[in-house]
Design a protein around this motif. Structure first.
Motif, PDB file in Angstrom:
ATOM      1  N   UNK A 168       0.855  -1.189   0.000  1.00 46.75           N
ATOM      2  CA  UNK A 168       0.000   0.000   0.000  1.00 46.75           C
ATOM      3  C   UNK A 168       0.886   1.233   0.000  1.00 46.75           C
ATOM      4  N   UNK A 169       0.831   2.000  -1.090  1.00 52.52           N
ATOM      5  CA  UNK A 169       1.651   3.208  -1.214  1.00 52.52           C
ATOM      6  C   UNK A 169       0.828   4.403  -0.744  1.00 52.52           C
ATOM      7  N   UNK A 170       1.163   4.882   0.418  1.00 44.41           N
ATOM      8  CA  UNK A 170       0.467   6.014   1.034  1.00 44.41           C
ATOM      9  C   UNK A 170      -1.048   5.859   0.977  1.00 44.41           C
ATOM     10  N   UNK A 171      -1.562   4.796   1.564  1.00 43.20           N
ATOM     11  CA  UNK A 171      -2.997   4.535   1.441  1.00 43.20           C
ATOM     12  C   UNK A 171      -3.851   5.572   2.150  1.00 43.20           C
ATOM     13  N   UNK A 172      -3.255   6.304   3.090  1.00 49.68           N
ATOM     14  CA  UNK A 172      -4.079   7.247   3.858  1.00 49.68           C
ATOM     15  C   UNK A 172      -3.817   8.697   3.472  1.00 49.68           C
ATOM     16  N   UNK A 173      -3.015   8.906   2.433  1.00 49.37           N
ATOM     17  CA  UNK A 173      -2.599  10.273   2.108  1.00 49.37           C
ATOM     18  C   UNK A 173      -3.779  11.195   1.825  1.00 49.37           C
ATOM     19  N   UNK A 174      -4.861  10.631   1.269  1.00 49.89           N
ATOM     20  CA  UNK A 174      -5.992  11.492   0.931  1.00 49.89           C
ATOM     21  C   UNK A 174      -7.100  11.450   1.985  1.00 49.89           C
ATOM     22  N   UNK A 175      -6.816  10.855   3.132  1.00 49.17           N
ATOM     23  CA  UNK A 175      -7.886  10.658   4.109  1.00 49.17           C
ATOM     24  C   UNK A 175      -7.762  11.614   5.297  1.00 49.17           C
ATOM     25  N   UNK A 176      -8.910  11.915   5.899  1.00 45.63           N
ATOM     26  CA  UNK A 176      -8.882  12.701   7.142  1.00 45.63           C
ATOM     27  C   UNK A 176      -8.458  11.777   8.291  1.00 45.63           C
ATOM     28  N   UNK A 177      -8.241  12.363   9.474  1.00 47.03           N
ATOM     29  CA  UNK A 177      -7.628  11.568  10.555  1.00 47.03           C
ATOM     30  C   UNK A 177      -8.570  10.463  11.025  1.00 47.03           C
ATOM     31  N   UNK A 178      -9.865  10.736  11.020  1.00 45.21           N
ATOM     32  CA  UNK A 178     -10.810   9.712  11.456  1.00 45.21           C
ATOM     33  C   UNK A 178     -10.767   8.509  10.513  1.00 45.21           C
ATOM     34  N   UNK A 179     -10.839   8.772   9.201  1.00 43.64           N
ATOM     35  CA  UNK A 179     -10.815   7.689   8.215  1.00 43.64           C
ATOM     36  C   UNK A 179      -9.474   6.975   8.243  1.00 43.64           C
ATOM     37  N   UNK A 180      -8.414   7.729   8.487  1.00 41.45           N
ATOM     38  CA  UNK A 180      -7.088   7.135   8.571  1.00 41.45           C
ATOM     39  C   UNK A 180      -7.039   6.118   9.703  1.00 41.45           C
ATOM     40  N   UNK A 181      -7.510   6.525  10.885  1.00 49.67           N
ATOM     41  CA  UNK A 181      -7.503   5.636  12.045  1.00 49.67           C
ATOM     42  C   UNK A 181      -8.344   4.396  11.762  1.00 49.67           C
ATOM     43  N   UNK A 182      -9.492   4.618  11.155  1.00 56.09           N
ATOM     44  CA  UNK A 182     -10.404   3.528  10.823  1.00 56.09           C
ATOM     45  C   UNK A 182      -9.760   2.516   9.879  1.00 56.09           C
ATOM     46  N   UNK A 183      -9.106   3.037   8.821  1.00 56.37           N
ATOM     47  CA  UNK A 183      -8.465   2.149   7.846  1.00 56.37           C
ATOM     48  C   UNK A 183      -7.335   1.365   8.505  1.00 56.37           C
ATOM     49  N   UNK A 184      -6.560   2.076   9.326  1.00 53.93           N
ATOM     50  CA  UNK A 184      -5.446   1.416  10.027  1.00 53.93           C
ATOM     51  C   UNK A 184      -5.946   0.326  10.969  1.00 53.93           C
TER      52      UNK A 184
END
Ligand code: ATP
Ligand code: MG
Lengths: 406, 234
Positions: free
Chosen positions: B166-182
């Protein structure tokens, strides 16, 4: 699923796809309809030529053609004529005595083909009576009536009831002359023919020739030109010694005309298809360029080149094939409707006075049903071919480049 | 067991000034790792991931994935290799916009020629696992960026790959979505043993990794393992 993606991709830019779809439909419709019209026109011209001049089948003495020796008349011509007229498929048959001769007026002398005809049956076979512009059809002149063409009349400064003298060699090779009085003046659509032909009663000519009753030519019409071959066979059976020819043999130029028309049509369709192809190439190139990232992603996750290629070809094919039924149906509807008696296209505004020559000016478009399939196939093939270049462009995409986010 | 092994990997981009994007990287990544590749912009993270993923070729060095030297494969073989061995999550443009979430997940399995029953069951299970059981029939255009990335994770797992890149999978996400994806990725890693290798700039993402490899100018400058998967800080 490739099919599904291809299908749904069409509707991503509905306007753009619709432009292509409508272009395909319109192109097809125009191409087919114009083809039908050209065929109708050339068919009608051929029919007119046959039914006012050439006829479907002609019978001669095998050695008559070429030299046109008056002694090479059809053996038992009058009998054969009666038999031919009795054939069920024969709509009309007439006999002619023919001789080269000179026509002389007070003003000048010229060579002509003298047609000794049977007025009633001649009217059925070539509509000679309808070609009269002045005078009557052999009536109103008590002895030796003659029909000459308008051109000949002008050249000789002759009018109705004026006298001309015909001179020819009789069966013994002796020169004979006889005076004729002009009963009518005719005009056909072929001025060369007009200059060279005069019409007298067959008895009068046979009398001059010293060949009472003998015929050099029997011309007959069947129900339509397609059945000329059948009639030819029937007539040949009745007259094994005579030379029996159908219109294809008598008039190779008519056949050529039809063939040329066919070629023209294919050129025409070709131009339309070429225009469509450019439209399709352009549209699909835009589609591919827009989807650079997506195509890169697809290659990255393992969609192979064959599938990418197939997807783009399918998309193009679908788009073209949506337009096809509309075009086909519109063309088919119009051609069938206009093909009905009374619904044809009246061309009298463009070709004045066709009726004067016993020809019709209404064109009925017609198209062989096979032709629809052929054109559909051509469009499909053209669509696939046009998709190849954009598809190759897509294959050339480098997934690494395409997938990098910008 | 190593799923990824690189030896002395080099990648030079030729140009007016040749760029040594990767400059001698030797790495081993084992099955079950949850590894972050970090480093400043231009340090060579994307280049390295692309080479490991068989999207790009090294100028020099070896890449062995699942025991197979992928630098020996032809381009067409590589496409097939990627299909069966590697799951990808990109920063963007992950999904086919005209397909629903479920169709996107099924699509890769279809490329693998898996049975319809398997495709349906697996796509449903995966989408439920990423918390999108109720959005399966939505198209990506009707989803948030975070939801789209979760579909991408489900899609990456669908072909049963050896690991997920995954190449920067969260680069376009807000912090909530980032935490969720992680959370989702970490769960899959812990519970299913899925190997994840991801690049990131984001410190919060780095903090979730169990191994952090730092690149600078195409060279590994540090490689830190944390035995316990740390609990995210609030
Ligand atoms: N196709 C290319 N041609 C030339 N140079 C390239 C190419 N791709 C990458 N580079 C260069 O290689 C170096 C490494 O790039 P890379 O994208 O791998 O870095 P990165 O760590 O992923 O950076 P970022 O954090 O910005 O994504 C950079 O200097 C970049 O400019
Ligand atoms: Mg990068």
């Amino acid at each position: 699923m490739l099919t599904l993606i291809a299908w749904r991709n069409i509707w991503r830019s509905p306007t753009r796809s619709l432009v292509v779809i409508v272009a395909v439909a319109l192109g097809l419709w125009a191409g087919l309809f114009l083809s039908a019209f050209s065929i109708g026109l050339s068919e009608q011209r051929a029919r007119d030529q046959l039914e006012t001049m050439v006829s479907h089948v002609q019978v001669h003495h095998p050695d008559f053609k070429g030299e046109r020796d008056i002694n090479n008349f059809i053996p038992d011509g009058p009998d054969l004529l009666t038999q031919v007229q009795a054939l069920p498929d024969v709509v009309g048959a007439t006999g002619r005595s023919l001789a080269f001769g000179m026509i002389a007026s007070a003003r000048k002398t010229g060579g002509v083909m003298i047609n000794g005809i049977m007025p009633e049956t001649e009217a059925v076979v070539t509509k000679l009576d309808q070609k009269l512009v002045e005078g009557t059809y052999f009536d109103g002149v008590s002895r030796n009536p003659i029909l000459i063409s308008q051109r000949t009349a002008e050249a000789h400064k002759l009018g109705l009831r004026k006298k001309v003298v015909l001179t020819l060699k009789d069966a013994e090779g002796e020169m004979v002359s006889k005076a004729f009085r002009i009963a009518g003046i005719y005009k056909s659509f072929n001025s060369q023919y007009d200059e060279a032909n005069v019409f007298v009663l067959s008895e009068d000519l046979q009398d001059m020739l010293g060949l009472p009753g003998e015929l050099h030519e029997i011309a007959l019409l069947g129900p339509n030109k397609e059945e000329a071959g059948i009639i030819k066979t029937e007539v040949s059976a009745l007259a094994p010694e005579a030379l029996v020819e159908d219109w294809r043999e008598i008039s190779p130029e008519l056949r050529l005309l039809a063939d040329t028309m066919d070629q023209m049509m294919y050129i025409f369709i070709g131009i339309i298809v070429l225009a469509l192809a450019f439209g399709i190439i352009n549209t699909m190139l835009m589609a591919v360029l827009e989807r650079t990232h997506e195509l890169g992603m697809l290659m990255s996750v393992g969609m192979n080149k064959f599938r990418i290629f197939a997807m783009i070809i399918l998309e193009t094919l679908f788009m073209a094939m949506i337009g096809v039924p509309f075009g086909l149906f519109a063309a088919w509807g119009m051609v069938s409707w206009m093909g009905q008696p009374g619904n044809g296209i009246d061309m009298s505004a463009f070709s004045q006075g066709l009726e004067e020559f016993g020809m019709s000016s209404v064109v009925y478009p017609e198209l062989d049903p096979n032709y629809y399939w052929q054109v559909m196939l051509i469009v499909a093939v053209a669509a696939v071919l046009s998709a190849i270049y954009p598809a190759i462009k897509a294959l050339k995409l480098n997934p690494v480049e395409a997938v990098r986010a910008h | 067991m190593n799923v990824i092994e690189t030896t002395n990997l080099h990648k030079t981009y030729e140009g007016a000034v040749p760029v040594k994007a990767v400059n001698g990287v030797s790495l081993q990544i084992e099955a079950g790792e949850f590894t972050a590749i970090v480093g400043p912009s231009g340090s060579g993270k994307t280049t390295l991931l692309n080479i490991i993923g068989g999207l790009d070729r090294p100028t020099e060095g070896e890449v062995i994935v699942g025991g197979q030297d992928i630098s020996k494969l032809s381009n067409n073989q590589l496409i097939d290799f990627r299909l069966h061995n590697i799951g990808f999550v990109f920063q963007a443009y992950n999904l086919i916009p005209v397909l629903t979430a479920r169709e996107n997940v099924e699509f890769v399995m279809l490329l693998q020629k898996r049975s319809r029953a398997e495709r349906e069951a697996r796509s449903q299970a995966l989408l439920e696992a990423v918390g999108l059981g109720d959005r399966m029939d939505n198209r990506p255009t009707k989803m948030s960026g975070g939801q789209q990335q979760r579909v991408a994770v489900a899609r990456a797992l669908a072909p049963k790959p050896k690991f997920v890149l995954a190449d920067e999978p969260t680069a376009n996400l807000d912090s909530h979505s980032t935490a969720n994806l992680l959370d989702i990725m970490a769960n899959l890693n812990r519970q299913e043993g899925i190997t994840f290798v991801f690049s990131t700039h984001d410190q919060r993402v780095i903090d979730r990794a169990r191994r952090v490899i730092t690149l600078e100018d195409g060279v590994v400058v540090s490689d830190i393992r944390r035995e316990e998967n740390p609990v995210p800080e609030a």
